[in-house]
Write a protein that holds these residues in place. Structure first.
Motif, PDB file in Angstrom:
ATOM      1  N   TRP A 212      25.957  86.428   3.092  1.00 19.96           N
ATOM      2  CA  TRP A 212      25.696  87.865   3.082  1.00 19.96           C
ATOM      3  C   TRP A 212      26.700  88.561   2.171  1.00 19.96           C
ATOM      4  O   TRP A 212      27.755  88.001   1.855  1.00 19.96           O
ATOM      5  CB  TRP A 212      25.692  88.486   4.475  1.00 19.96           C
ATOM      6  N   LYS A 226      18.451  84.770   4.823  1.00 21.74           N
ATOM      7  CA  LYS A 226      18.024  83.982   5.983  1.00 21.74           C
ATOM      8  C   LYS A 226      16.798  83.189   5.599  1.00 21.74           C
ATOM      9  O   LYS A 226      15.815  83.760   5.124  1.00 21.74           O
ATOM     10  CB  LYS A 226      17.718  84.913   7.168  1.00 21.74           C
ATOM     11  N   ASP A 227      16.846  81.877   5.799  1.00 24.06           N
ATOM     12  CA  ASP A 227      15.734  80.986   5.453  1.00 24.06           C
ATOM     13  C   ASP A 227      15.260  81.253   4.024  1.00 24.06           C
ATOM     14  O   ASP A 227      14.049  81.361   3.770  1.00 24.06           O
ATOM     15  CB  ASP A 227      14.564  81.159   6.441  1.00 24.06           C
ATOM     16  N   THR A 301      26.172  88.839  10.005  1.00 26.58           N
ATOM     17  CA  THR A 301      25.221  89.583   9.155  1.00 26.58           C
ATOM     18  C   THR A 301      25.872  90.420   8.061  1.00 26.58           C
ATOM     19  O   THR A 301      25.194  90.844   7.129  1.00 26.58           O
ATOM     20  CB  THR A 301      24.399  90.562  10.020  1.00 26.58           C
TER      21      THR A 301
END
Ligand code: CA
Ligand code: CA
Length: 583
Positions: A212, A226-227, A301
């Motif tokens: 991030w 993410k993914d 995050t």
């Protein structure tokens, strides 16, 4: 009690598996209480710089002597602001010009050296320093002056992965030690004097993959991957220009140049942010978020969970980067989850680390001119408008605003040099400086890769006898318990130990040991060059060792004005000294 038993068990497990395991998240979380290694900058993720070791204590310290000294060599020495890390009999320490050394802790022999090949165009503002490595798994990770993160094989020093964090041609660099939290390596960036945009970034520590990014100027979005998908993680940072006029947020500074701390208890990263750009505050009315602030960031995050701005609408280069150090204390029978920080602006702050609420603030320097005090409820400074450098637009030719004397100087009541917190005395040990500056504003405009200040300045001493003051501060009362003055400005970190000792170095070259309760000097050794690094202590074969890096330099000789002239006789260097008691 339960918590301690668990961490002791975890420590025992990590010792049992130490031979080839490399550094784990548990090793990092337990670092403060495990004497056999030092695997974090700050001697624990909270960076209290407190050691539970007491073999070296107020009675025995007089016999402490050097056992080896290691030279970084090279023609270019310059400031050495590193804190060594120690794991399985190897010391990992950085040196000026983005170098890393692995050294045998028993003999002081070099095991390997990594020398980053730096391009000619690097733009470090404040000397070619580096503050240390992070360890994770079998990797040694550090940031370079050309704004890269480099992960080296701990055994060989060979590069395992390398990532560009930012564009050095725009003024970015990295000098702080990276931080490891939950398998991620977290870094900030330097460059606040060049109109960069500060940010905090997290990378997978094993692979170097970006996890991030969180810019620290309001208006810039943060992202999480993410993914394989890029998603916004801004939330509290999104609205462009709300506290900035026009487009100034696009080059707003707020550099995160000193790195951060991690508190596992509240699961938050704490990073500070530097000055808003440019220094001339008349060009940017508003609070200029999130400059000169402490930010609490979600390590998963990158979201900003809370912020506390120490100098809203800063006009003095009072970077708010200084470390936020967690500690608990009892008040009315309850445990307060607090954190403290000593700011460049001369005030020390105690915050609630769960939500950023202001608990109390107090000066830790003798004189502050730019503010009359702090609002007792919010901690917001009460400005003295007459003491803000004037607007150049108000001058006859528009070229130079009214000059004011500002205290502290922009090099700060405290600068980068880290404080220590003793769990025994419950005091903070704050390396501070007493100095003033003449400061005035000038017109300026942003240009990529050029200095972006709009200000001129001269730093001056305030006393003939001393500039540096090591202070023992009580965070519950705001009182100074004792002080020890020093002729030259202090520029290195502090270590507190259960041996009732406080260690730190001076630009005059001395490693000093003081009685933590009284401030009485009980140890003194000259290392041959000024100390601007931070001491560490650890245990090997049942003996307590202490190491500190010596090598004068940093921002003072470059930016110190009349103070720089006062200390121009001090010699450069580049040596790790290691001490212990005789057998
Ligand atoms: Ca440890
Ligand atoms: Ca700055």
């Amino acid at each position: 009690m339960k918590k301690f038993a668990l961490s002791a068990l975890v420590a025992a497990m990590s010792v049992a598996g130490a031979a080839h395991a490399g550094v784990t998240d548990k090793d990092i979380l337990n670092d403060q209480m495990t004497a056999e290694d030092v695997v974090t900058n700050g001697m624990g993720p909270r960076a209290q710089r407190y050691s539970p070791m007491d073999k070296i204590n107020t009675k025995t310290v007089k016999d402490m002597r050097p056992v080896w000294a290691f030279s970084f060599g090279g023609e270019k020495q310059r400031g050495q602001e590193s804190q060594p890390l120690i794991k399985d009999g190897v010391m990992y320490v950085t040196a000026s010009y983005s170098r890393v050394f692995a050294i045998d802790t028993k003999t002081g022999e070099e095991l390997w050296e990594y020398n980053a090949r730096l391009p000619d165009g690097i733009m470090p503002c404040c000397d070619v320093i580096n503050r240390g490595v992070a360890l994770y798994d079998n990797l040694v990770i550090f940031g370079t002056l050309d704004a890269k993160l480099v992960a080296l094989d701990a055994k060989t020093g060979k590069v395992k992965w390398k990532k560009k964090v930012a564009d050095y041609k725009a003024g970015y660099s990295i000098t702080a030690a990276p931080l490891i939290a939950k398998g991620k390596v977290i870094t900030g960036v330097s460059g606040g004097e060049f109109g960069i945009v500060g940010k905090v970034e997290a990378y997978d520590a094993k692979t170097g993959k970006l996890a991030w990014t969180r810019p620290t100027v309001e208006g810039h979005m943060g992202y999480i991957w993410k993914d394989g998908k890029k998603m916004e993680n801004g939330i509290s940072g999104g609205e462009a220009g709300k506290t900035w006029p026009g487009d100034l947020w696009k080059s707003g500074g707020a550099a995160t140049w000193l790195g951060g701390t991690y508190d596992p208890d509240v699961d938050l990263l704490f990073f500070g942010t530097g000055n808003p750009a440019p220094w001339n505050s008349h060009l940017r009315p508003g609070d200029n978020l999130f400059s000169s602030s402490r930010l609490a960031i979600d390590p998963d995050t990158g979201k900003i969970v809370w912020h506390f701005q120490t100098t809203p609408h800063d006009g003095w280069d009072y970077d708010g980067v200084n470390e936020l150090v967690s500690f608990d204390y009892k008040a009315n029978g309850k445990t307060v989850k607090a954190a403290a920080t000593a700011d460049r602006n001369g005030f020390m702050y105690v915050l609630n680390r769960e939500n950023g609420d202001f608990i109390r603030g107090f000066p830790f320097v003798d004189k502050i001119t730019w503010a009359k005090g702090l609002d007792p409820k919010t901690g917001r400074p009460i400005y003295d408008d007459a003491n803000r450098p004037g607007n150049p637009a108000d001058s006859a030719d528009g070229k130079k605003g009214k000059s004011v004397v500002a205290i502290p100087s922009f090099l700060g009541g405290k600068n980068w040099m880290p404080i220590a917190y003793s769990q025994d005395t419950e005091l903070f040990y704050v390396p501070s400086n007493e100095w003033a500056m003449d400061i005035w504003n000038e017109p300026t405009a942003y240009k990529k890769g050029a200095a972006y200040l709009g200000a001129g300045f001269t730093i001056k001493p305030m006393n003939d006898e001393y500039i540096g003051v090591l202070r023992a501060m009580d965070p519950k009362t705001g009182k100074e318990v004792w002080r020890k003055t020093n002729y030259a400005p202090l520029w290195g970190g502090v270590l507190a130990t259960k041996g009732n000792l406080v260690f730190y170095g001076t630009p005059e070259g001395y490693l000093l040991g003081l009685n933590a309760k009284t401030g009485e000097e009980v140890y003194k050794f000259n290392t041959g060059s000024g100390i601007v690094g931070s001491p560490v202590t650890w245990e090997q074969d049942g003996e307590q060792f202490l190491s500190v890096v010596s090598g004068w330099g940093g921002a003072v000789p470059l930016w110190g004005g009349e103070v720089a002239k006062r200390v121009k006789h001090l010699n450069q260097g580049g040596t790790v000294w290691t001490f212990k008691l005789p057998k």
